[in-house]
Each structure stands twice: as C-alpha cells, then as structure tokens.
Design a protein around this motif. Structure first.
Motif, PDB file in Angstrom:
ATOM      1  N   TRP A  54      -0.468  11.232  -8.488  1.00  0.00           N
ATOM      2  CA  TRP A  54       0.410  11.682  -7.409  1.00  0.00           C
ATOM      3  C   TRP A  54       0.017  11.126  -6.051  1.00  0.00           C
ATOM      4  CZ3 TRP A  54      -1.477  14.722  -3.364  1.00  0.00           C
ATOM      5  CH2 TRP A  54      -0.515  15.197  -2.451  1.00  0.00           C
ATOM      6  N   PRO A  56      -0.355   9.665  -2.593  1.00  0.00           N
ATOM      7  CA  PRO A  56       0.577   8.788  -1.878  1.00  0.00           C
ATOM      8  C   PRO A  56      -0.120   7.585  -1.246  1.00  0.00           C
ATOM      9  CG  PRO A  56       0.065  10.701  -0.538  1.00  0.00           C
ATOM     10  CD  PRO A  56      -0.642  10.907  -1.840  1.00  0.00           C
ATOM     11  N   LYS A  58      -0.716   3.648  -0.190  1.00  0.00           N
ATOM     12  CA  LYS A  58       0.084   2.502   0.235  1.00  0.00           C
ATOM     13  C   LYS A  58      -0.250   1.268  -0.595  1.00  0.00           C
ATOM     14  CE  LYS A  58       0.742   4.138   4.965  1.00  0.00           C
ATOM     15  NZ  LYS A  58       0.524   3.872   6.416  1.00  0.00           N
ATOM     16  N   GLU A 221      -0.376  13.854   5.306  1.00  0.00           N
ATOM     17  CA  GLU A 221       0.840  13.180   4.850  1.00  0.00           C
ATOM     18  C   GLU A 221       1.575  13.986   3.784  1.00  0.00           C
ATOM     19  OE1 GLU A 221       1.524   8.935   2.708  1.00  0.00           O
ATOM     20  OE2 GLU A 221       0.714   8.894   4.743  1.00  0.00           O
ATOM     21  N   ASP A 222       0.833  14.690   2.961  1.00  0.00           N
ATOM     22  CA  ASP A 222       1.470  15.478   1.916  1.00  0.00           C
ATOM     23  C   ASP A 222       0.506  16.553   1.434  1.00  0.00           C
ATOM     24  OD1 ASP A 222       3.427  16.318   0.176  1.00  0.00           O
ATOM     25  OD2 ASP A 222       3.737  14.352  -0.751  1.00  0.00           O
ATOM     26  N   ARG A 224       0.144  19.475  -1.978  1.00  0.00           N
ATOM     27  CA  ARG A 224       0.710  19.875  -3.264  1.00  0.00           C
ATOM     28  C   ARG A 224      -0.174  20.929  -3.903  1.00  0.00           C
ATOM     29  NH1 ARG A 224       1.097  15.988  -8.658  1.00  0.00           N
ATOM     30  NH2 ARG A 224       2.381  17.366  -9.928  1.00  0.00           N
ATOM     31  N   ALA A 293      -3.376  15.342   1.183  1.00  0.00           N
ATOM     32  CA  ALA A 293      -3.494  13.889   1.307  1.00  0.00           C
ATOM     33  C   ALA A 293      -3.328  13.542   2.783  1.00  0.00           C
ATOM     34  CB  ALA A 293      -2.447  13.182   0.473  1.00  0.00           C
TER      35      ALA A 293
END
Length: 297
Positions: A54, A56, A58, A221-222, A224, A293
C-alpha cells in the motif's frame, strides 16, 4: 552505541524497544521477546505484506532503513517487496540483530542487509545513509523522546523519500467473548491492568502520530487503519502466539488481578491443562494497525 537506559520487560507487548539494548548476549527476556516477534511475523505476514504493497511511493526504493527492526519481520517483508533494495536494520538488541543476520544468511540475503546496533533515544545517531524509505513498525512508541527521533528521521530521509510509521492500535485479543467460562471477561480485565501500567511507562502507546509527524517537519500524505482478525483454525501458530503473549501480559497484570482471575489465567497458561490456550480451537487474533505515510514538508 550503548543504550542509555536499563532494559525492562516489554510489558505484554509484541513490539520491541529500539532504545534499550541487551549487550552482546542473549538474555532470557531477549529470547522470549524474540520468540514473540518471530510469531508476530509469522501470523501477521499477510498484513505486513499488505502494508508494504500500500505504501504511496513515488519510486521503488533502493535504500531502506528499518528502525527498531527486532528480529526482522519488516526487514524481510521489505526485501521481498523490493527485490533491488538494500535494508539497514537498526535495533538496540545485539541478540535480535544476530538472529536477523542468521535469517538473512539462511535466505541468501546477507548481501542485502546491514545491521546497526544503536540507541534511538541517543542524542546522535550513527550514519544510516540517505534512504528513500524509512520503516518503523511497533517501535516509535517505546522511545522516551520520539519528537527528537522524528526530527532525526527527517534529517536522514532522501528529499522525495517516504517515512512509514506502523503502530498497533491495541494489543491483540485472542479469546472469544465469555471465555474462559469460569471467569468471563478475564482477558479485558488483564488488559485493563496492563493499560494502567503502560500509561506511566509507555506513554506514547496508542498515540496519534499525525500531529507529531507534522510538528517534526513532515507532511502526512496518507493514513490507513488495518483491521486484523485471524481465526486460529488458519494457523497453529495462533495458539503459540496467544500463549507467549498472555505469558507476558501475566507478568505485568498479576499484581492487579484478584485470586480468581489469576488462577484462571494460570490455567490458560498451564500446558498440562485441557483448557490451555495451546489446545483451544476458538482462538483468534483481533487488533488494528494504523500506518502513517509521511514526507519531508
């Protein structure tokens, strides 16, 4: 680097303390902790793999740092996910790092792993390179000064790199509702006793790392949260994981439990008892893991 503090038992957690070292030999507590870490890696391997998939990112990272690596659950999951990467595995325990090196050799991955013994609560960290990914699973909450550690991570992370913080929302539960029949609710009462202890000794357990990451100069950034629910029928390791975990919980909770609860807990841990968790067919691992993240702001 030498640890700055005296090691204490890990208070019923399957996490590992990256800021406290054990010297160059295997202490009994070190071996017990290693057993729990290995079982954690075995029974939660699918969930760890789902987290690494998962992320993220780049670009596919070639240089990775695993902070508070323990015996290598994250290290080997990351090596499997990124076959061209090299991992610098950092932990305070010489015993855990030795086990990790042995595993790397057994898997033919010794050329892709570098181990570093370090106290992450230290004022200064060793040279960990310029990683594109820093991974910290069930380790940051043990630090006495996580804000300083977060700033250190920001300083070493590559400009476009990612920092992944993985933390347990709560220690796993194993018994079904109403068990054991003689003392329903025993597991929750034992956890309540350990939670009281942790509040004073591990104050960052269960923390929201988002604001701390932002304060340290990251942009989250994220985020979860992953629900874990693994039925014992899927793996006999669930029973061994429950047994080792409840043993550790008992060590902390015993002074706060009444005689009836303590006797029931001891029966669950008595390998000669028909009610021992090693023989139960109704166990499950129930918990949550949250992942943040983040990148350098």
């Amino acid at each position: 680097m030498n640890a700055a503090h005296q090691q204490t038992p890990h208070h019923g957690e399957s996490g590992h303390h990256p800021g406290h070292g054990h010297g160059g030999h295997h202490e009994p507590g070190d071996r017990h902790q290693a057993e729990i870490l290995d079982l954690d890696a075995e029974v939660l391997s699918e969930h760890i793999a789902s987290i690494t998939a998962w992320l993220p990112l780049k670009n596919r990272p070639r240089r990775i740092v695993d902070l508070g690596c323990g015996t290598g659950a994250g290290t080997f999951a990351l090596l499997g996910r990124f076959p061209d990467a090299h991992v610098t595995a950092v932990d305070a325990s010489a015993g855990h790092l030795q086990l990790l090196r042995e595993k790397a050799c057994a898997r033919g991955a010794e050329g892709r792993v570098r181990t570093v013994q370090a106290d992450l609560d230290s004022d200064s960290w060793p040279d960990l390179g310029r990683p594109e990914l820093v991974w910290a699973s069930a380790s940051m909450h043990h630090l006495a000064n996580p804000d300083r550690a977060l700033r250190n991570v920001r300083g070493l992370l590559a400009p476009t790199g990612l920092f992944a913080v993985v933390e347990l929302a709560a220690f796993p539960r194993f018994l079904p509702a109403g068990a054991p029949g003689s003392r329903p609710g025993l597991e929750e009462r034992a956890h309540a006793a350990t939670d009281s202890f942790h509040a004073g000794h591990v104050p960052h357990r269960g923390a929201d790392w988002g604001p701390m990451l932002t304060a340290a100069g990251f942009t989250v950034e994220d985020e979860r949260t992953i629900t874990v629910n693994i039925e014992g029928a899927r793996s006999e390791a669930v029973g061994r994981y429950a047994y080792a975990s409840l043993q550790r919980i008992r060590g902390v909770a015993a002074p706060a439990l009444g005689p009836g609860d303590l006797a029931a807990l001891d029966e669950l841990l008595d390998s000669n008892s028909p009610n021992c968790v090693l023989r139960r067919k109704d166990l499950a691992i129930r918990t949550e893991r949250t992942v943040w993240a983040a990148r350098r702001a």
